[in-house]
Structures are given as C-alpha cells and as structure tokens.
Design a protein around this motif. Structure first.
Motif, mmCIF file in Angstrom:
data_model
loop_
_atom_site.group_PDB
_atom_site.id
_atom_site.type_symbol
_atom_site.label_atom_id
_atom_site.label_comp_id
_atom_site.label_asym_id
_atom_site.label_seq_id
_atom_site.Cartn_x
_atom_site.Cartn_y
_atom_site.Cartn_z
ATOM 1 N N ASP A 144 0.830 -1.203 0.000
ATOM 2 C CA ASP A 144 0.000 0.000 0.000
ATOM 3 C C ASP A 144 0.866 1.256 0.000
ATOM 4 O OD1 ASP A 144 -2.058 -1.752 0.200
ATOM 5 O OD2 ASP A 144 -2.910 -0.941 2.042
ATOM 6 N N GLY A 145 0.621 2.109 -0.987
ATOM 7 C CA GLY A 145 1.274 3.402 -1.027
ATOM 8 C C GLY A 145 2.685 3.411 -1.566
ATOM 9 N N GLU A 146 3.238 2.258 -1.948
ATOM 10 C CA GLU A 146 4.600 2.240 -2.474
ATOM 11 C C GLU A 146 4.668 2.953 -3.822
ATOM 12 O OE1 GLU A 146 7.454 -1.356 -1.146
ATOM 13 O OE2 GLU A 146 5.814 -1.946 -2.472
ATOM 14 N N ASN A 147 5.739 3.693 -4.025
ATOM 15 C CA ASN A 147 6.024 4.269 -5.329
ATOM 16 C C ASN A 147 6.733 3.238 -6.193
ATOM 17 O OD1 ASN A 147 5.097 6.851 -4.421
ATOM 18 N ND2 ASN A 147 7.092 7.199 -3.463
ATOM 19 N N VAL A 148 6.414 3.254 -7.489
ATOM 20 C CA VAL A 148 7.061 2.327 -8.407
ATOM 21 C C VAL A 148 7.601 3.094 -9.604
ATOM 22 C CG1 VAL A 148 5.486 0.493 -7.706
ATOM 23 C CG2 VAL A 148 5.039 1.756 -9.805
ATOM 24 N N ALA A 149 8.636 2.552 -10.205
ATOM 25 C CA ALA A 149 9.197 3.102 -11.434
ATOM 26 C C ALA A 149 9.171 2.020 -12.502
ATOM 27 C CB ALA A 149 10.623 3.594 -11.206
ATOM 28 N N VAL A 150 8.846 2.417 -13.731
ATOM 29 C CA VAL A 150 8.804 1.493 -14.859
ATOM 30 C C VAL A 150 9.812 1.980 -15.893
ATOM 31 C CG1 VAL A 150 7.384 0.389 -16.615
ATOM 32 C CG2 VAL A 150 6.355 1.062 -14.427
ATOM 33 N N PHE A 151 10.903 1.244 -16.047
ATOM 34 C CA PHE A 151 11.914 1.560 -17.052
ATOM 35 C C PHE A 151 11.508 0.940 -18.384
ATOM 36 C CE2 PHE A 151 15.165 2.743 -13.931
ATOM 37 C CZ PHE A 151 15.879 3.695 -14.655
ATOM 38 N N GLY A 152 11.349 1.774 -19.391
ATOM 39 C CA GLY A 152 10.987 1.279 -20.705
ATOM 40 C C GLY A 152 9.492 1.115 -20.835
ATOM 41 N N VAL A 153 8.824 2.067 -21.498
ATOM 42 C CA VAL A 153 7.366 1.985 -21.623
ATOM 43 C C VAL A 153 6.976 1.756 -23.080
ATOM 44 C CG1 VAL A 153 6.652 3.105 -19.509
ATOM 45 C CG2 VAL A 153 7.294 4.534 -21.443
ATOM 46 N N GLY A 154 7.547 0.679 -23.626
ATOM 47 C CA GLY A 154 7.001 0.100 -24.836
ATOM 48 C C GLY A 154 5.795 -0.736 -24.455
ATOM 49 N N ILE A 155 5.453 -1.704 -25.268
ATOM 50 C CA ILE A 155 4.242 -2.489 -25.029
ATOM 51 C C ILE A 155 4.293 -3.223 -23.688
ATOM 52 C CG2 ILE A 155 5.108 -4.531 -26.246
ATOM 53 C CD1 ILE A 155 1.483 -3.222 -26.431
ATOM 54 N N ILE A 156 5.488 -3.651 -23.239
ATOM 55 C CA ILE A 156 5.585 -4.376 -21.976
ATOM 56 C C ILE A 156 5.416 -3.435 -20.791
ATOM 57 C CG2 ILE A 156 7.071 -5.770 -20.492
ATOM 58 C CD1 ILE A 156 6.060 -7.326 -22.847
ATOM 59 N N GLY A 157 6.185 -2.359 -20.766
ATOM 60 C CA GLY A 157 6.071 -1.417 -19.657
ATOM 61 C C GLY A 157 4.698 -0.785 -19.562
ATOM 62 N N LEU A 158 4.102 -0.477 -20.706
ATOM 63 C CA LEU A 158 2.741 0.064 -20.691
ATOM 64 C C LEU A 158 1.757 -0.976 -20.163
ATOM 65 C CD1 LEU A 158 2.842 1.933 -24.120
ATOM 66 C CD2 LEU A 158 2.789 2.995 -21.851
ATOM 67 N N GLY A 159 2.007 -2.252 -20.482
ATOM 68 C CA GLY A 159 1.164 -3.304 -19.939
ATOM 69 C C GLY A 159 1.290 -3.431 -18.434
ATOM 70 N N VAL A 160 2.488 -3.189 -17.897
ATOM 71 C CA VAL A 160 2.667 -3.187 -16.443
ATOM 72 C C VAL A 160 1.794 -2.106 -15.814
ATOM 73 C CG1 VAL A 160 4.310 -2.664 -14.602
ATOM 74 C CG2 VAL A 160 4.970 -4.211 -16.447
ATOM 75 N N ILE A 161 1.815 -0.914 -16.400
ATOM 76 C CA ILE A 161 0.994 0.180 -15.868
ATOM 77 C C ILE A 161 -0.483 -0.176 -15.956
ATOM 78 C CG2 ILE A 161 0.348 2.602 -16.183
ATOM 79 C CD1 ILE A 161 3.233 3.044 -17.252
#
Length: 344
Positions: A144-161
């Motif tokens: 709960d409340g953790e900040n996250v970073a996504v390196f690389g927002v191609g199709i995989i990183g966008l899917g993570v979001i």
C-alpha cells in the motif's frame, strides 16, 4: 504459404512459397490474422540476439519470427480435444513462426487460449505481452502506497501500468522512464502519474524530485519500492544500464527489482547497492496460464484498452517496413495484419 524470412540483422523479407505446417500430435494449426512485433524481435533484428529462440525454420530454410499472434484454428492434430475448427484463438510460440499465413501451436494452456467475443484479432495479438505485465505485477507484490518506477514503456512497460491500474493495486506514484516522448505521453494517458526522460538529465534527480529521498547508513534512495526493468540492456544506448539506475533508485530496505527486458550482451554495472540496500532482484519470463485468460477478460470488459497501444498496422507484405517502423521513436506497437479479418 506467405511467410517472413529473417536473413541477417537489418534484413527481413517475405516469401510466398513456404511449405504450410502440418499439425503434430497435440498441436493445432492457426490461420494467423494478426501478429505483433515484440521487443525481443527487435533485439534480433538489430544484432541477431536470441535468433535461435525467436524463429522457426520452414522446410525451405526460411527463418520465420513471430511469437504473439491471434487467428482461427485451421486444423487439429491427433489427440487434440476441447478445440474446434474455425475457433478464434490466441497463440504463443516460443520458437516463432507467427509471421506467416499459418503456424503450428501446441494445444496447452500456456500457448493456446480461446478469444472471448468482442475482442478483435489485433487486440488479442497483444495478449502475451499483457500477460507478461500481469505476472510482473504479481511478482512485485506492491505494498500500500509504495512508489514504483517502470523503465521502458514500450508495449511491456505500458502493460505493467495497465495491470497495476486494472487490478486496483493501491500504489503511490507510478513513474514512467523512457527516452521516447511518444511512449511517455502514452504512459500518462493510461495511468502513470509522472514521466522521466533520461535525455532531460539525471534519472535519480528527476525521480527524487517526484518521490523525495530517503537517506541512512545504507546510502540514499529515491523512495521507490519497486522498479520494473522492461528495457534491459540495449548496447547502443548511452548511459548506465537501467539495472544500475534501478539499484540507485530502490528503497534502502526490502525493495524489489523485476527484470524482464532483454540484454544485448554482457554489461558492467556498480553492484554495491545490492549489499547496502538488500533488494530482491527477480527475473520474470512469461506468465501463468490464468494470466493469459485474465488479459483477454480485461480487454473484453474494457478494463484495459490495448487498441490505444497499437500505433501502426501494416500488411505482412510490408514486413521490412514494419520492422523499421517498430524501431522509430513514435512507434509503440506495430501490428502485422495477415488475414482478412485482422483490420476488423
């Protein structure tokens, strides 16, 4: 049969005389409607990385990529039960073959899944990368409340979001990091709270400006609980590999780094923060079978919009142009439209 043929880095063409596959016992033949170009396909296209793991040879010796696709079952192999001819399906093949009119797919829950009504073939061809994102989020166990970073927002990183948002994870900030502005803009559109472009300056400083810092005898962090490394190591990119920056960003204790992006060869990084901060570094390769089903249900229900991630659509006959387009900074997902229903 028409099929792509990857001959050397930077060179891929189309063949019209490939021998159609026949189903082995336990396999089906899928008449392909749409097939996506994956980031791993680009590693191969640039420098031959993973070629043996991403392509399938025809009897003529043509080398056919494509491992994320959708179509209709055209033939059933001996012993296959629970599937029917003309059924709409998503296929996943570890050894490529999907950039062709037809491809053989093992009839198991990791590689073949039924498409629900209301999902187009082009959308469905993004099922595998969406399932990859679902697994990464599962492995990360975001608190709960953790900040996250996504390196690389191609199709995989966008899917993570999309996975974080669709699953209702009680996350803090979601910081998308990429050198391509078009992808960063798309990340904001689908749920990232903040974006960072390494071209604008030091990544740590930019993330810290958003999330703050924490300092102690273990060092300094940018208050990031989880880093998703969807970029890996791209040899021609300037600056340190994302994994090294992830170790700088990660929390002083109990952070998690989920590694998915491919590595174009060996790399040198500062590993000191592993000892200082004690993060868990977890690899992620694939998905659980139920995450393929979940990905399609999220599309069917409208909980995720995968159509918005398809930036370009080209026919199989334009395979060379399609790969060059996927290399461009404005491309998110290039979709090959192979069958007559792909554009529907």
């Amino acid at each position: 049969m028409k099929a792509a043929d990857f001959t050397a880095p930077g060179h891929i063409g189309i063949r019209s005389d490939a021998t159609p596959p026949m189903p082995a016992p336990g396999e089906v033949i899928v008449a392909v409607e749409a097939c996506g170009i994956c980031g791993s396909d680009l590693h191969m296209y640039r420098n031959d990385s993973y070629r043996d793991r991403l392509t399938r040879r025809t009897p003529e010796g043509y080398t056919v990529p494509g491992h994320e696709f959708a179509g209709r079952i055209a033939a059933l192999g001996e012993g296959v039960e629970g599937w029917r001819l003309d059924q709409r399906v998503v296929g996943v093949t570890g050894l490529g073959g999907g950039m062709a009119d037809r491809v053989a797919v093992p009839a198991n829950p990791y590689q073949l899944v039924a498409m629900p009504d209301g999902v187009s073939f082009a959308e469905a061809a993004t099922t595998e990368p969406m399932a990859d994102g679902l697994q990464m989020v599962r492995k990360a166990a975001i608190r709960d409340g953790e900040n996250v970073a996504v390196f690389g927002v191609g199709i995989i990183g966008l899917g993570v979001i999309q996975a974080i948002r669709a699953r209702g994870v009680p996350v803090g900030r979601i910081v998308a990091i990429d050198v391509q502005q078009a992808r960063l803009d798309k990340a904001l559109e689908i749920g990232a709270t903040d974006i960072v472009n390494p071209r604008d300056g030091d990544v740590f400083a930019q993330v810290a400006a958003v999330c703050g810092t924490e300092e102690g005898y273990r060092g300094i962090s940018a208050n990031i609980g989880v880093v998703f490394d969807c970029a890996g190591y791209i040899a021609h990119m300037a600056g340190p590999p994302p994994l090294e920056t992830a170790l700088r960003l990660i929390a002083l204790r109990d952070g998690r780094i989920i590694c998915f992006g491919g590595f174009e060869g060996a790399m040198t990084i500062d590993m000191g923060p592993i000892i200082q901060k004690e993060p868990a570094i977890l690899g992620s390769n694939g998905y659980a079978p139920e995450e393929l089903v979940e990905a399609l249900e999220l599309m069917r229900s409208g909980a995720v919009d995968r159509r918005t991630l398809i930036s370009h659509r080209l026919p199989l006959s334009a395979i060379g142009e399609a790969f060059e387009t996927q290399c461009r900074p404005d491309a998110v997902k290039v979709m090959l439209e192979i069958g007559p229903e792909a554009a529907a």
